[in-house]
Motif scaffolding. Structure first.
Motif, PDB file in Angstrom:
ATOM      1  N   HIS A  70      -7.572  -3.732 -13.704  1.00 52.20           N
ATOM      2  CA  HIS A  70      -7.271  -2.738 -12.669  1.00 52.20           C
ATOM      3  C   HIS A  70      -7.318  -3.370 -11.270  1.00 52.20           C
ATOM      4  O   HIS A  70      -6.504  -3.017 -10.400  1.00 52.20           O
ATOM      5  CB  HIS A  70      -8.243  -1.573 -12.760  1.00 52.20           C
ATOM      6  N   ARG A  71      -8.261  -4.282 -11.059  1.00 55.83           N
ATOM      7  CA  ARG A  71      -8.312  -4.959  -9.764  1.00 55.83           C
ATOM      8  C   ARG A  71      -7.051  -5.799  -9.547  1.00 55.83           C
ATOM      9  O   ARG A  71      -6.497  -5.844  -8.440  1.00 55.83           O
ATOM     10  CB  ARG A  71      -9.556  -5.830  -9.689  1.00 55.83           C
ATOM     11  N   ALA A  72      -6.604  -6.461 -10.593  1.00 58.30           N
ATOM     12  CA  ALA A  72      -5.370  -7.235 -10.473  1.00 58.30           C
ATOM     13  C   ALA A  72      -4.182  -6.326 -10.182  1.00 58.30           C
ATOM     14  O   ALA A  72      -3.271  -6.679  -9.423  1.00 58.30           O
ATOM     15  CB  ALA A  72      -5.135  -8.048 -11.738  1.00 58.30           C
ATOM     16  N   GLN A  73      -4.175  -5.130 -10.796  1.00 57.60           N
ATOM     17  CA  GLN A  73      -3.095  -4.187 -10.545  1.00 57.60           C
ATOM     18  C   GLN A  73      -3.083  -3.741  -9.087  1.00 57.60           C
ATOM     19  O   GLN A  73      -2.008  -3.581  -8.472  1.00 57.60           O
ATOM     20  CB  GLN A  73      -3.241  -2.977 -11.470  1.00 57.60           C
ATOM     21  N   THR A  74      -4.251  -3.534  -8.490  1.00 57.37           N
ATOM     22  CA  THR A  74      -4.309  -3.120  -7.075  1.00 57.37           C
ATOM     23  C   THR A  74      -3.747  -4.205  -6.169  1.00 57.37           C
ATOM     24  O   THR A  74      -3.084  -3.908  -5.164  1.00 57.37           O
ATOM     25  CB  THR A  74      -5.748  -2.800  -6.660  1.00 57.37           C
ATOM     26  N   THR A  75      -3.990  -5.469  -6.501  1.00 58.41           N
ATOM     27  CA  THR A  75      -3.445  -6.540  -5.655  1.00 58.41           C
ATOM     28  C   THR A  75      -1.927  -6.609  -5.776  1.00 58.41           C
ATOM     29  O   THR A  75      -1.234  -6.890  -4.786  1.00 58.41           O
ATOM     30  CB  THR A  75      -4.058  -7.886  -6.050  1.00 58.41           C
ATOM     31  N   VAL A  76      -1.393  -6.364  -6.977  1.00 58.03           N
ATOM     32  CA  VAL A  76       0.055  -6.343  -7.142  1.00 58.03           C
ATOM     33  C   VAL A  76       0.665  -5.212  -6.319  1.00 58.03           C
ATOM     34  O   VAL A  76       1.674  -5.389  -5.616  1.00 58.03           O
ATOM     35  CB  VAL A  76       0.429  -6.199  -8.627  1.00 58.03           C
ATOM     36  N   ASP A  77       0.064  -4.035  -6.381  1.00 57.19           N
ATOM     37  CA  ASP A  77       0.592  -2.896  -5.627  1.00 57.19           C
ATOM     38  C   ASP A  77       0.507  -3.140  -4.122  1.00 57.19           C
ATOM     39  O   ASP A  77       1.422  -2.781  -3.361  1.00 57.19           O
ATOM     40  CB  ASP A  77      -0.168  -1.627  -6.010  1.00 57.19           C
ATOM     41  N   ALA A  78      -0.618  -3.748  -3.680  1.00 56.17           N
ATOM     42  CA  ALA A  78      -0.757  -4.046  -2.252  1.00 56.17           C
ATOM     43  C   ALA A  78       0.294  -5.052  -1.804  1.00 56.17           C
ATOM     44  O   ALA A  78       0.878  -4.921  -0.713  1.00 56.17           O
ATOM     45  CB  ALA A  78      -2.163  -4.578  -1.968  1.00 56.17           C
ATOM     46  N   ALA A  79       0.561  -6.054  -2.642  1.00 50.76           N
ATOM     47  CA  ALA A  79       1.588  -7.040  -2.295  1.00 50.76           C
ATOM     48  C   ALA A  79       2.976  -6.400  -2.260  1.00 50.76           C
ATOM     49  O   ALA A  79       3.805  -6.737  -1.412  1.00 50.76           O
ATOM     50  CB  ALA A  79       1.545  -8.190  -3.296  1.00 50.76           C
ATOM     51  N   ARG A  80       3.257  -5.472  -3.173  1.00 50.51           N
ATOM     52  CA  ARG A  80       4.528  -4.759  -3.160  1.00 50.51           C
ATOM     53  C   ARG A  80       4.685  -3.951  -1.867  1.00 50.51           C
ATOM     54  O   ARG A  80       5.769  -3.903  -1.268  1.00 50.51           O
ATOM     55  CB  ARG A  80       4.627  -3.841  -4.365  1.00 50.51           C
ATOM     56  N   ALA A  81       3.584  -3.294  -1.436  1.00 49.85           N
ATOM     57  CA  ALA A  81       3.633  -2.518  -0.189  1.00 49.85           C
ATOM     58  C   ALA A  81       3.884  -3.422   1.014  1.00 49.85           C
ATOM     59  O   ALA A  81       4.677  -3.080   1.915  1.00 49.85           O
ATOM     60  CB  ALA A  81       2.338  -1.734  -0.008  1.00 49.85           C
ATOM     61  N   ASP A  82       3.228  -4.603   1.033  1.00 48.98           N
ATOM     62  CA  ASP A  82       3.449  -5.547   2.131  1.00 48.98           C
ATOM     63  C   ASP A  82       4.895  -6.029   2.142  1.00 48.98           C
ATOM     64  O   ASP A  82       5.509  -6.160   3.215  1.00 48.98           O
ATOM     65  CB  ASP A  82       2.508  -6.744   1.992  1.00 48.98           C
ATOM     66  N   LEU A  83       5.444  -6.285   0.965  1.00 52.10           N
ATOM     67  CA  LEU A  83       6.825  -6.751   0.887  1.00 52.10           C
ATOM     68  C   LEU A  83       7.784  -5.689   1.427  1.00 52.10           C
ATOM     69  O   LEU A  83       8.713  -6.001   2.188  1.00 52.10           O
ATOM     70  CB  LEU A  83       7.166  -7.088  -0.557  1.00 52.10           C
ATOM     71  N   ALA A  84       7.566  -4.432   1.063  1.00 47.28           N
ATOM     72  CA  ALA A  84       8.421  -3.364   1.569  1.00 47.28           C
ATOM     73  C   ALA A  84       8.272  -3.202   3.077  1.00 47.28           C
ATOM     74  O   ALA A  84       9.264  -3.005   3.803  1.00 47.28           O
ATOM     75  CB  ALA A  84       8.088  -2.052   0.856  1.00 47.28           C
ATOM     76  N   ARG A  85       7.032  -3.291   3.571  1.00 46.03           N
ATOM     77  CA  ARG A  85       6.803  -3.123   5.009  1.00 46.03           C
ATOM     78  C   ARG A  85       7.482  -4.226   5.815  1.00 46.03           C
ATOM     79  O   ARG A  85       8.143  -3.955   6.832  1.00 46.03           O
ATOM     80  CB  ARG A  85       5.307  -3.108   5.296  1.00 46.03           C
ATOM     81  N   TYR A  86       7.352  -5.460   5.385  1.00 45.92           N
ATOM     82  CA  TYR A  86       7.953  -6.552   6.139  1.00 45.92           C
ATOM     83  C   TYR A  86       9.468  -6.580   5.977  1.00 45.92           C
ATOM     84  O   TYR A  86      10.178  -7.053   6.882  1.00 45.92           O
ATOM     85  CB  TYR A  86       7.339  -7.890   5.722  1.00 45.92           C
ATOM     86  N   SER A  87       9.978  -6.086   4.855  1.00 51.02           N
ATOM     87  CA  SER A  87      11.435  -5.962   4.723  1.00 51.02           C
ATOM     88  C   SER A  87      11.971  -4.987   5.758  1.00 51.02           C
ATOM     89  O   SER A  87      13.009  -5.238   6.407  1.00 51.02           O
ATOM     90  CB  SER A  87      11.801  -5.489   3.315  1.00 51.02           C
ATOM     91  N   THR A  88      11.269  -3.863   5.944  1.00 52.80           N
ATOM     92  CA  THR A  88      11.661  -2.901   6.975  1.00 52.80           C
ATOM     93  C   THR A  88      11.552  -3.509   8.364  1.00 52.80           C
ATOM     94  O   THR A  88      12.436  -3.321   9.214  1.00 52.80           O
ATOM     95  CB  THR A  88      10.784  -1.644   6.883  1.00 52.80           C
ATOM     96  N   GLN A  89      10.479  -4.262   8.614  1.00 55.03           N
ATOM     97  CA  GLN A  89      10.273  -4.850   9.932  1.00 55.03           C
ATOM     98  C   GLN A  89      11.360  -5.870  10.262  1.00 55.03           C
ATOM     99  O   GLN A  89      11.853  -5.931  11.393  1.00 55.03           O
ATOM    100  CB  GLN A  89       8.895  -5.520   9.988  1.00 55.03           C
ATOM    101  N   VAL A  90      11.766  -6.667   9.276  1.00 60.40           N
ATOM    102  CA  VAL A  90      12.842  -7.636   9.500  1.00 60.40           C
ATOM    103  C   VAL A  90      14.145  -6.921   9.849  1.00 60.40           C
ATOM    104  O   VAL A  90      14.870  -7.331  10.770  1.00 60.40           O
ATOM    105  CB  VAL A  90      13.014  -8.530   8.256  1.00 60.40           C
ATOM    106  N   ALA A  91      14.444  -5.843   9.132  1.00 62.15           N
ATOM    107  CA  ALA A  91      15.657  -5.082   9.442  1.00 62.15           C
ATOM    108  C   ALA A  91      15.602  -4.503  10.851  1.00 62.15           C
ATOM    109  O   ALA A  91      16.602  -4.535  11.596  1.00 62.15           O
ATOM    110  CB  ALA A  91      15.854  -3.965   8.414  1.00 62.15           C
ATOM    111  N   GLN A  92      14.453  -3.972  11.245  1.00 64.90           N
ATOM    112  CA  GLN A  92      14.316  -3.422  12.591  1.00 64.90           C
ATOM    113  C   GLN A  92      14.427  -4.516  13.654  1.00 64.90           C
ATOM    114  O   GLN A  92      15.010  -4.289  14.728  1.00 64.90           O
ATOM    115  CB  GLN A  92      12.979  -2.691  12.709  1.00 64.90           C
ATOM    116  N   ASP A  93      13.874  -5.704  13.367  1.00 67.80           N
ATOM    117  CA  ASP A  93      14.014  -6.823  14.305  1.00 67.80           C
ATOM    118  C   ASP A  93      15.481  -7.200  14.486  1.00 67.80           C
ATOM    119  O   ASP A  93      15.920  -7.491  15.609  1.00 67.80           O
ATOM    120  CB  ASP A  93      13.231  -8.036  13.795  1.00 67.80           C
ATOM    121  N   GLU A  94      16.233  -7.202  13.405  1.00 72.10           N
ATOM    122  CA  GLU A  94      17.659  -7.524  13.503  1.00 72.10           C
ATOM    123  C   GLU A  94      18.406  -6.477  14.328  1.00 72.10           C
ATOM    124  O   GLU A  94      19.292  -6.812  15.123  1.00 72.10           O
ATOM    125  CB  GLU A  94      18.260  -7.639  12.104  1.00 72.10           C
TER     126      GLU A  94
END
Length: 466
Positions: free
Chosen positions: A221-245
């Protein structure tokens, strides 16, 4: 007509006085040197950064291309340039008041007088034909009112030009900082993707260990939380890159070519330390301060116009040409006609209007002085803040590099111990979280250092020469 022309020329030359106060630049309300950082004073040099065009300051060809496109297509800068055209036209309109306006005209009048009103007791029809050139209500500027208004318009036009230069400096810096922000967020996005890949690999390993009975469901379960957190970071930075462009595209004002986009943070300036110069030398060259000074000079000229209102005004109406009763006789001998109507108006009583106008002009001048001094103080603080930040950036970056190395080693060792069964997965998670945070902070520190170079260049007034 020759006599009339000479008279007008003499009167025009007479209007050479001005009642505006003698202009004196206010003293700069800032220290004579930049503040020292700890025991080390800020380095100073004879030349200012404003002497270095932006094409020489920025080294990355992709960034230079984008800045050139922004200077050509940015709509805000285009508005600033059009404001200059408008101010120039207004100045030319005001300047024209210093010269007489010559008008040429032709009239033909036919008038019938009824018998009851004519002197002869019979109805009469009269005709008059005129062809003339003349001056209508030209103010002879004995006391400098028109000249003061002309000077004020000139200073406002020059202030508008400095506003455009200031807008260009800001645009150059904004494009560079937006380009660097995009590069930093793309690095963060790549780090988020690498972290997600690592977490997914670790999750698969732990699930296999759980199936083998050598790991607990808690670790899974702890490993699952890290995967979900990494997925959230990936989505957030994808949005930020688009906004920067999107932000960069708005600044550039045209479509962004993919080959001009950064993949990672790279050095963009030629020098690590820019020649700062003395505050009195540097700040007086910033366009925003020059703009404030031109507005102050315009307010000073308005005082001259307000003072001239207390003195008599002299206007001249004059004309010369031909006049006759019959159109066929208009160009015959003896048809010459002229008028000469000088007028002087001496103000006696206006209910305090002129006095209030002078007080308002003086108050506007005092406001302009305060705004000029405020512009200098804000500019001094801006440069001092950037220099203060610059003094510690090297130490911050070194510390962050050391922290990344330490957390990376800690994560590697904790992962080895986990695989050997020496402890649970919680220690690996903590070490990995600290490592990722340190790497993200390192990206931020590198971005801050590069952005500081751009901001200092802008604060010192560089980038508008071409």
């Amino acid at each position: 007509m020759k006599t009339l022309t000479l008279l007008v020329a003499a009167l025009v030359m007479a209007g050479c006085t001005s009642l505006a106060p003698d202009y004196r630049r206010p003293d700069a309300p800032v220290p004579g040197a930049w503040p020292a950082l700890g025991a080390q004073p800020i380095a100073r040099a004879a030349s200012a950064a404003a002497d270095r065009p932006w094409q020489q300051f920025f080294t990355d060809e992709r960034l230079r291309t984008l800045i050139g496109q922004a200077l050509a297509h940015n709509r805000d800068l285009r508005v600033a340039a059009l404001n200059i055209d408008r101010a120039r036209a207004i100045y030319r309109v005001q300047q024209a008041d210093r010269w007489p306006t010559l008008n040429a005209g032709a009239t033909s009048t036919v008038q019938r007088t009824p018998a009851g009103l004519s002197g002869s007791g019979r109805a009469e029809t009269s005709r008059r034909h005129d062809l003339a050139i003349g001056i209508a209500s030209y103010e002879i500027d004995f006391f400098g009112r028109v000249r003061s208004m002309d000077d004020a318009s000139l200073q406002l036009y020059l202030a508008t030009e400095q506003a455009r230069r200031s807008a260009q400096i800001s645009l150059v810096a904004e494009v560079a900082n937006a380009w660097l922000a995009l590069a930093a967020d793309r690095e963060r996005l790549l780090l988020a993707q690498e972290t997600l890949d690592t977490q997914r690999s670790a999750f698969g390993l732990i699930r296999a260990r759980v199936d083998a009975g050598v790991a607990s469901q808690i670790d899974l379960h702890r490993a699952q939380t890290t995967v979900d957190a990494a997925r959230a970071d990936l989505a957030r930075y994808s949005t930020q890159v688009a906004q920067d462009e999107h932000a960069l595209a708005l600044l550039v004002g045209t479509r962004l070519a993919p080959e001009l986009m950064p993949d990672a943070l790279v050095p963009v300036a030629t020098l690590d330390m820019l020649p700062a110069g003395l505050p009195s030398d540097v700040l007086q060259r910033r366009p925003d301060i020059l703009q404030a000074e031109h507005r102050l000079q315009a307010a000073n000229a308005h005082i001259g116009a307000a003072r001239a209102a207390f003195f008599p005004s002299v206007t001249l109406t004059a004309g010369g040409g031909l006049a006759s009763r019959a159109l066929s006789d208009l160009f015959q001998g003896g048809a010459g006609a002229w008028t000469f109507v000088p007028q002087i108006v001496l103000p006696i009583f206006d209910g305090g209007r002129r006095r209030a106008g002078l007080e308002a002009a003086q108050a506007e001048r005092d406001i302009a002085v305060a705004e000029y001094e405020g512009a200098i103080q804000r500019a001094f603080r801006e440069v001092a803040d950037v220099l203060a930040q610059r003094g510690t950036l090297g130490e911050q970056l070194d510390a962050q590099l050391s922290l990344v190395a330490a957390t990376s080693d800690a994560h590697r060792l904790s992962d080895v111990r986990f695989r050997q069964g020496a402890h649970g997965y919680l220690e690996v998670l903590d070490a990995q979280r600290e490592m990722v945070a340190a790497k993200q902070a390192l990206i931020g520190a590198r971005f801050t250092r590069l952005s500081n170079q751009v901001t200092l260049y802008k604060a010192l007034g560089g980038g508008w020469q071409s």
